[in-house]
Scaffold this motif. Structure first.
Motif, mmCIF file in Angstrom:
data_model
loop_
_atom_site.group_PDB
_atom_site.id
_atom_site.type_symbol
_atom_site.label_atom_id
_atom_site.label_comp_id
_atom_site.label_asym_id
_atom_site.label_seq_id
_atom_site.Cartn_x
_atom_site.Cartn_y
_atom_site.Cartn_z
ATOM 1 N N GLU A 130 11.262 10.074 -5.461
ATOM 2 C CA GLU A 130 11.412 10.466 -4.056
ATOM 3 C C GLU A 130 10.330 9.805 -3.200
ATOM 4 O OE1 GLU A 130 13.570 14.748 -3.873
ATOM 5 O OE2 GLU A 130 11.433 14.804 -4.288
ATOM 6 N N ALA A 131 9.098 9.828 -3.699
ATOM 7 C CA ALA A 131 7.994 9.195 -2.962
ATOM 8 C C ALA A 131 8.249 7.692 -2.799
ATOM 9 C CB ALA A 131 6.667 9.439 -3.680
ATOM 10 N N ILE A 185 14.849 11.465 3.497
ATOM 11 C CA ILE A 185 15.621 10.229 3.688
ATOM 12 C C ILE A 185 16.767 10.172 2.672
ATOM 13 C CG2 ILE A 185 15.502 7.693 3.588
ATOM 14 C CD1 ILE A 185 14.065 8.881 6.048
ATOM 15 N N LEU A 186 16.440 10.471 1.419
ATOM 16 C CA LEU A 186 17.469 10.480 0.379
ATOM 17 C C LEU A 186 18.566 11.494 0.711
ATOM 18 C CD1 LEU A 186 18.377 9.519 -2.471
ATOM 19 C CD2 LEU A 186 17.066 11.442 -3.419
ATOM 20 N N GLY A 187 18.155 12.685 1.159
ATOM 21 C CA GLY A 187 19.118 13.732 1.516
ATOM 22 C C GLY A 187 20.087 13.265 2.586
ATOM 23 N N LEU A 196 4.552 11.387 0.789
ATOM 24 C CA LEU A 196 5.670 10.429 0.704
ATOM 25 C C LEU A 196 6.878 11.051 0.007
ATOM 26 C CD1 LEU A 196 3.992 6.997 -0.117
ATOM 27 C CD2 LEU A 196 5.429 7.528 1.867
ATOM 28 N N GLU A 197 6.626 11.976 -0.902
ATOM 29 C CA GLU A 197 7.719 12.693 -1.574
ATOM 30 C C GLU A 197 8.501 13.534 -0.555
ATOM 31 O OE1 GLU A 197 6.253 15.168 -4.794
ATOM 32 O OE2 GLU A 197 8.066 16.396 -4.664
ATOM 33 N N PHE A 198 7.766 14.190 0.337
ATOM 34 C CA PHE A 198 8.400 14.967 1.421
ATOM 35 C C PHE A 198 9.298 14.059 2.272
ATOM 36 C CE2 PHE A 198 7.877 15.788 6.033
ATOM 37 C CZ PHE A 198 8.555 16.995 6.152
ATOM 38 N N ARG A 230 0.815 -1.217 0.000
ATOM 39 C CA ARG A 230 0.000 0.000 0.000
ATOM 40 C C ARG A 230 0.857 1.279 0.000
ATOM 41 N NH1 ARG A 230 0.158 -1.415 5.319
ATOM 42 N NH2 ARG A 230 0.374 0.293 6.820
ATOM 43 N N TYR A 231 2.048 1.234 0.603
ATOM 44 C CA TYR A 231 2.933 2.414 0.561
ATOM 45 C C TYR A 231 3.341 2.717 -0.881
ATOM 46 C CZ TYR A 231 3.722 1.627 5.606
ATOM 47 O OH TYR A 231 3.579 1.452 6.954
ATOM 48 N N TYR A 232 3.608 1.645 -1.621
ATOM 49 C CA TYR A 232 4.087 1.818 -2.993
ATOM 50 C C TYR A 232 2.964 2.284 -3.913
ATOM 51 C CZ TYR A 232 8.093 -0.731 -1.165
ATOM 52 O OH TYR A 232 9.181 -1.110 -0.418
ATOM 53 N N GLU A 233 1.763 1.778 -3.663
ATOM 54 C CA GLU A 233 0.614 2.243 -4.456
ATOM 55 C C GLU A 233 0.465 3.755 -4.318
ATOM 56 O OE1 GLU A 233 -2.806 -1.049 -4.804
ATOM 57 O OE2 GLU A 233 -2.468 -0.360 -2.756
ATOM 58 N N LEU A 234 0.592 4.217 -3.068
ATOM 59 C CA LEU A 234 0.461 5.653 -2.804
ATOM 60 C C LEU A 234 1.612 6.430 -3.457
ATOM 61 C CD1 LEU A 234 -1.360 7.634 -1.265
ATOM 62 C CD2 LEU A 234 0.095 7.325 0.751
ATOM 63 N N ALA A 235 2.817 5.878 -3.356
ATOM 64 C CA ALA A 235 4.007 6.558 -3.906
ATOM 65 C C ALA A 235 3.893 6.759 -5.409
ATOM 66 C CB ALA A 235 5.262 5.743 -3.588
#
Lengths: 241, 241
Positions: free
Chosen positions: B131-132, B64-66, B57-59, B35-40
């Protein structure tokens, strides 16, 4: 032989022992790799060598703190949009907030800086050292434990997130009252409205004495005006400082 | 009863099974909480509800990437200062780079967006979805494994850090050639020099047709000019877009 001696002398370095004790008291846990913390607490005014100050650790700590606060807010506010989360995070991690936290923690007593330079104590060197300290903690004990320390100690004891959430910094008012004090005219102008997907995106410009000094974008006119005013204040601060 | 039925139907949802398979192929590991990936992967042009798109999720993923890139660069370049690290990280995580990575990974084929809106495919929705996706991966498998995926797969396969390091974006040249094409005059002016600790801090302003449109600070004049030019380009992009 020289390396061994220096290693042994480090182990028994009395200032390191004292720092370990002080940090244990400050943090609530015993640091393992004390050299990270020594570096985190060394302001560039205290050293000649470029890579022996805390600025690289500040870069790292800022990023780690940003990620931890991002997840904290993401979970604390499950229905708020990314604009809200971004704004609230920036209030938590901004220099004034962190500097204030660092002072209340007593971190300022551990930072090594040139006390002769009176300007420094007025800048945000303690907040910056707090970011560097977070970088040191991360290198020392890893992400999970750093996250635990930040959320269960630092934020819980020193940052009132609910009050920060409720406080509207209102950059527009700040800009207008500054301009009035200094005899400048300020106006806001809608420079553009365009559709982005299903939403309308506004660009608002700030004009000082009829010259455009900054612009801001948002999906609401009100927010775009705030963003533009905040940017204008930054531009002006650079000119005035 | 309704909740149980919907839960069961979710478990056997054929589109979820297909997405899991596609993601496993794309990521090299099998996602757990689909479900996280569906949203992303859901762009806001595809949904009416504000909290059912990938922007939150982009936020999270951006933060996290940063943090992961910050540590990677901190360790890869042990003697470079924070200015270098900040600049190089911004080149790695900027929208153009991430959008390019997303397209080469094939992530664009999985993103749900309104294909009727021709403007969208030209914007950075795939980089934003990446990013999401990182936000979703983090929530799904935690920091350590996300770090491993980003460094050992994403960066290694799709980002040439050494080339990014060697490429000077030269915002000054970009600004000057834009101004020339559009018949504007551009000049750079040192607005201020002041001592900060033991170093000299420069503020350089960009004037377009003799109006100040942006300023930049740095410890070198050259860098301050670049920062000012970059900001000027941002201001102009907002007006032109």
């Amino acid at each position: 032989m020289r390396r061994i001696t220096s290693h042994i002398s480090n182990l028994f370095n009395p200032s390191q022992k004292e720092l370990t004790r002080n940090l244990e008291h400050l943090l609530g846990f015993r640091p393992i790799h004390i050299r990270y913390y020594e570096l985190a607490l060394r302001h560039r005014s205290k050293t000649e060598e470029d890579d022996c100050n805390n600025e690289r650790l500040e870069f790292l700590g800022d990023a780690i703190l940003g990620a931890i606060i991002a997840e904290y807010l993401f979970k604390k506010y499950p229905t708020q949009d990314e604009g809200f989360l971004t704004e609230l995070r920036s209030r938590i991690v901004r220099r004034e907030t962190l500097n204030n936290v660092a002072m209340r923690m007593g971190l300022n007593k551990l930072v090594q800086y040139n006390v002769q330079d009176k300007g420094l104590s007025r800048s945000h060197i303690f907040g910056n050292a707090l970011e560097a300290l977070i970088g040191a903690i991360y290198l020392d004990i890893g992400f999970k434990k750093t996250q635990h320390y930040i959320l269960k100690t630092l934020i819980k004891e020193y940052v009132d997130v609910d009050t920060l959430e409720a406080t509207d910094p209102n950059y527009k008012n700040k800009l207008l009252s500054w301009a009035q004090r200094h005899g400048h005219s300020i106006s806001f102008e809608t420079i553009e409205e365009k559709m982005e997907g299903q939403r309308r995106l506004f660009t608002i410009g700030v004009l000082m004495n009829n010259e455009l000094i900054a612009t801001g974008n948002s999906y609401s006119k009100k927010d775009a005006g705030q963003v533009a005013a905040q940017k204008a204040l930054e531009v002006l601060a650079h000119q005035i400082d």
